[in-house]
Scaffold this active site. Structure first.
Site, PDB file in Angstrom:
ATOM      1  CB  SER A  75      -0.967   0.004   1.191  1.00 22.67           C
ATOM      2  OG  SER A  75      -2.040  -0.889   0.950  1.00 22.67           O
ATOM      3  CE  LYS A 239      -1.546   3.974   2.470  1.00 21.60           C
ATOM      4  NZ  LYS A 239      -1.392   2.906   3.481  1.00 21.60           N
ATOM      5  CB  THR A 240       1.536   1.547   6.914  1.00 25.09           C
ATOM      6  OG1 THR A 240       0.109   1.663   6.808  1.00 25.09           O
ATOM      7  CG2 THR A 240       2.029   2.347   8.111  1.00 25.09           C
ATOM      8  N   GLY A 241       2.245  -0.093   4.530  1.00 27.67           N
ATOM      9  CA  GLY A 241       1.852  -1.104   3.556  1.00 27.67           C
ATOM     10  C   GLY A 241       2.166  -2.486   4.094  1.00 27.67           C
TER      11      GLY A 241
END
Length: 300
Positions: A75, A239-241
């Site tokens: 993501s 922003k993580t993923g």
């Protein structure tokens, strides 16, 4: 029975000692070792593959570990997609207010925001916020549909001089993170440079850049990732993923106290498809690469 207890106790003691030998190098961050050595030790402890890129915008110095290698973005790829929409809004007044219909058939796994708007739909601005701040997968897909597909995001990346980023699929397929599969991957340093251009540079117009930064600062999924490895008074937009093979990622713009911004990308993946996520590795990598700055009197 007594012999068994003694043997078990001795075995347990030995096991704890061995675990301590493995874990303690991760916890100490020995100042006698280089940053690269500390990251290498962390990677060995994790039994995965770690990629890190830090850009200190005060002097444009870089710290990288496997910085040129490809990693599945998961993501974290969403930042580029939203940025592509923001870029289009520079030429189309009111674009972000455009309402997008959301059908029940559009919904994919993990869509906490879009699933509540099947009747009303959502504006491109709302979809962008849901994509970045809640990692809503249907919101990401609706943005991709509007742009004309994943290839259009890759095309936008090329327009800002990122020749590494590639987005090939939509959610949730882009999260398969298969070893050696180049689809939906980038390198830590490529992502770091693009994030710098988008949030601190001139890849976007001023108002679009400010909007992207605002959305990133409002992220709700990053409290236990990069942010957890930094002093609490530093400002973070991230922003993580996450994906298969225990893929655990975070990308961030960081504003230390009394210091120019930092750009940090940490990518991590593992050997087993069902491996658990390791945010602790993200946190420790963050601590290692920012230690010198966080220990500086001016940033405390």
């Amino acid at each position: 029975m007594t012999m068994f207890k003694t043997t078990f106790r001795q075995t347990a003691t030995i096991a704890v000692s061995l675990i301590s030998l493995l874990v303690s190098p991760m916890l100490w961050a020995n100042t006698n070792n280089t940053i690269e050595e500390q990251l290498s030790t962390l990677e060995k402890y994790s039994q995965g593959r770690l990629g890190v890129a830090l850009i200190n915008t005060e002097d444009n110095s870089q710290i990288t570990y496997r910085g040129e290698e490809r990693f599945a973005m998961a993501s974290t790829s969403k930042v580029m997609a939203v940025a592509a929409v923001l870029k289009e809004s520079e030429k189309q007044a009111g674009l972000l207010d455009k309402n997008i219909t959301i059908k029940k058939s559009d919904l994919v796994a993990y869509s906490p925001i879009t699933e509540k708007h099947l009747v009303t739909g959502m504006s491109l601005a709302q979809l962008s916020a849901a994509t970045l701040q809640y990692s809503d997968n249907t919101a990401m897909n609706k943005i991709l549909d509007y742009l004309g597909g994943p290839a259009k995001v890759t095309q936008f990346a090329r327009s800002i001089n990122d020749v590494t980023y590639r987005l090939d699929r939509k959610e949730p397929e882009l999260n398969t993170a298969i070893h050696g599969d180049p689809r939906d991957t980038t390198s830590p340093i490529a992502m770091a440079k693009s994030l710098q251009a988008l949030t601190l540079g001139d890849a976007l117009g001023q108002s679009q850049r400010q909007q992207l930064v605002t959305w990133l600062k409002g992220n709700t999924t990053g409290d236990h990732s990069i942010k957890a490895g930094l002093p609490k008074h530093w400002i973070v937009g991230d922003k993580t993923g996450s994906g298969d093979y225990g893929t655990t990622n975070d990308i961030a713009v960081i504003w230390p106290k009394n210091h120019a911004p930092l750009i940090l990308v940490v990518y991590f993946t593992q050997q087993e498809q069902d491996a658990k996520y390791r945010k602790d590795i993200i946190v420790k990598a963050t601590e290692i690469v920012t230690k010198e700055i966080s220990n500086s009197p001016q940033t405390k």
